[in-house]
Write an enzyme that holds these catalytic residues in place. Structure first.
Site, PDB file in Angstrom:
ATOM      1  N   CYS A   1      -5.364  -9.697   4.980  1.00 28.96           N
ATOM      2  CA  CYS A   1      -4.063 -10.270   4.638  1.00 28.96           C
ATOM      3  C   CYS A   1      -3.235  -9.199   3.946  1.00 28.96           C
ATOM      4  O   CYS A   1      -3.750  -8.148   3.562  1.00 28.96           O
ATOM      5  CB  CYS A   1      -4.251 -11.468   3.705  1.00 28.96           C
ATOM      6  SG  CYS A   1      -5.117 -11.049   2.173  1.00 28.96           S
TER       7      CYS A   1
ATOM      8  N   CYS B   1      -1.047  -4.353   1.790  1.00 28.23           N
ATOM      9  CA  CYS B   1      -2.489  -4.097   1.802  1.00 28.23           C
ATOM     10  C   CYS B   1      -3.037  -3.702   3.170  1.00 28.23           C
ATOM     11  O   CYS B   1      -4.227  -3.405   3.287  1.00 28.23           O
ATOM     12  CB  CYS B   1      -3.235  -5.322   1.295  1.00 28.23           C
ATOM     13  SG  CYS B   1      -2.805  -5.755  -0.408  1.00 28.23           S
TER      14      CYS B   1
END
Length: 499
Positions: A482, A162
């Site tokens: 994250c 991500c």
């Protein structure tokens, strides 16, 4: 050490015969966590009050005149000139018949239109993506050629879950800071409407052997080995290879470990959608560009922004740990199609070409931790590191843009950052990091509402942070995210003088 090995042995034995045994172990760990983590009901109540009040309050107007610049002697200033994205759409909707490079090409063309930069002046293009289309594994190259860039313009693709477009941007920063380039386009794309679905491994082996077979007899022998179970496809999952655990399951465990309730998660998700809707209505989402989808209509806005109520949210069932989990479809980010891109230049080059940059891209860090129990805690680890690297305190930050994978992930990171015990035990710090003021935090919505195309979110975070600094008169922004694998990213963005 011996007692830890014995504990692990007995846990593994019991888990085989009693699949829910791990949940009992988790429960005992929670008791220990609640005794040690210095968060409390009063902290939670205060945070909830800030969550709800920040929906109706105007973000504080920061004064940047009294703050220092983060320019460093001997280092070139790298600037964000502009950033754009096509609307982020829920997978399976208007973009469903396209391919990833179509989205990436559209955002490159949109950036060219927005900035009017000559294609020949772009020296390098780097894109991030996560789930790659096998036909266009280097999607940056295919998109750049499709957008009309010269075949002499190098392009490559990076992947870091991500934070893939974060990696694309910092790659661009490195190329410019080192003097290798003056002008780089960084971006990201994700296309969840059509992900690769493979044959089973047994079937793949037979098909590959068929391709090598020389006689009809050999082919018939191989075909005779095919069994019904060979036809079962291998479906992709948002799961950790090292732990075989889905990210949603990990988020549920994280919420339990930090005592984040279902109600708190739902309230935060509602906040995200309400603020995103307000920003959209006020035309603050300046990075969104229209995209004429071939054979269909022109898309002008995100389609995942859906403000709801606490009562409606409470009706949804747990999505991962059933029936007692707290993660639902409404307090988690949804599968998204989308692409984003930013134009990054050396300050000298940008000014020479007549551009007014949006912001300076300053210090950044990447962090990694345990992918089993701390999979989603990247922001908690990255925030203090990047602040220390920049010589700033949490109170110096005027704008926070954190990736919202799950409401539980955001609230757990905040509790970790507000815990002396966590700071001392896991981060090697003497005291807690602290919690961002909510009237500075994701005030134009976040991934829960705007959407989260895995490879494209990072560019959205940076561009939004730059626009929010300008809109609010602030000087410093901090972005954090994250990523799968227990990794994370943090970056400090400094507004460009607007006078």
């Amino acid at each position: 050490m011996v007692h830890l090995l014995l504990r692990q042995f007995y846990c593994s034995i019991f888990s085989v015969f009693y699949p829910d045994f791990n949940l009992l172990i988790m429960a005992s760990m929670l008791a220990h966590t609640f005794r040690n983590v210095s968060t409390s009901v009063s902290w939670t109540a205060k945070l909830n009050a800030r969550l709800l009040s920040s929906v109706s309050r105007t973000p504080s107007q920061a004064q940047s005149a009294s703050k220092k610049t983060l320019a460093k002697p001997g280092l070139r200033n790298v600037v964000l000139v502009e950033g754009v994205r096509i609307p982020f759409l829920m997978s399976g909707t208007t973009y469903a018949d396209l391919m990833p490079h179509d989205l990436a090409r559209a955002v490159l063309q949109g950036l060219l239109t927005r900035t009017s930069i000559p294609k020949a002046d772009v020296e390098y293009i780097v894109f991030g993506t996560v789930i790659q289309e096998v036909k266009t594994s280097n999607v940056a190259r295919e998109a750049s050629l499709g957008a009309g860039f010269s075949d002499k313009t190098p392009s490559h693709t990076v992947t870091m879950a991500c934070i893939s477009s974060n990696q694309a941007m910092t790659t661009a920063v490195g190329l410019i800071a080192s003097g290798q380039c003056e002008t780089v386009i960084a971006g990201g794309v994700e296309f969840m409407s059509d992900v690769p679905i493979r044959h089973s491994r047994k079937m793949r082996k037979i098909l590959l052997s068929l391709n090598r077979a020389k006689t009809i007899g050999q082919r018939l022998t191989l075909l005779g080995k095919i069994r019904p179970d060979h036809f079962a496809p291998e479906l992709p999952a948002v799961a950790e290879f090292s732990t075989s655990e889905t990210m949603g399951h990990s988020a549920d465990r994280l919420a339990a470990a930090f005592g984040v309730s279902r109600a708190e998660q739902d309230e935060f998700a509602i906040r995200s959608h309400v603020l995103a809707k307000k920003a959209e209505t006020a035309k603050l989402l300046k990075d969104v560009i229209p995209f004429k989808v071939p054979g269909r209509h022109t898309v002008t806005k995100d389609n995942g922004i859906r403000p709801s109520s606490v009562e409606q949210m409470a009706k949804l069932k747990p999505a991962f740990i059933k029936p007692h989990g707290t993660i639902t479809a409404a307090n988690a980010s949804f599968l998204t199609d989308g692409a984003s891109a930013v134009l990054i230049m050396s300050e000298d080059k940008a000014l020479a070409m007549g551009y007014k940059p949006l912001a300076y891209l300053r210090d950044f860090v990447y962090v990694s931790q345990d992918p089993k129990d701390q999979l989603l805690l990247g922001p908690a680890y990255a925030t203090p590191k990047v602040l220390e690297k920049a010589g700033l305190a949490l109170e110096d930050i005027d704008v926070f843009e954190f990736h919202e994978a799950f409401a539980a992930q955001i609230l757990s990171n905040m509790k970790a950052m507000d815990s002396d015990w966590f700071a001392k035990t896991y981060m090697g710090r003497k005291s807690r990091v602290g919690v961002p003021q909510m009237d500075k935090f994701n005030c134009w919505g976040g991934s829960l509402s705007l959407g989260h195309p895995f490879g494209a979110t990072g560019c959205r975070l940076v561009t939004t942070a730059a626009h929010r600094l300008i809109d609010g008169g602030g000087q410093y922004a901090l972005i954090a995210a994250c990523a799968a694998g227990g990794q994370g990213h943090g970056m400090v963005v400094e507004t460009y003088p607007q006078k």
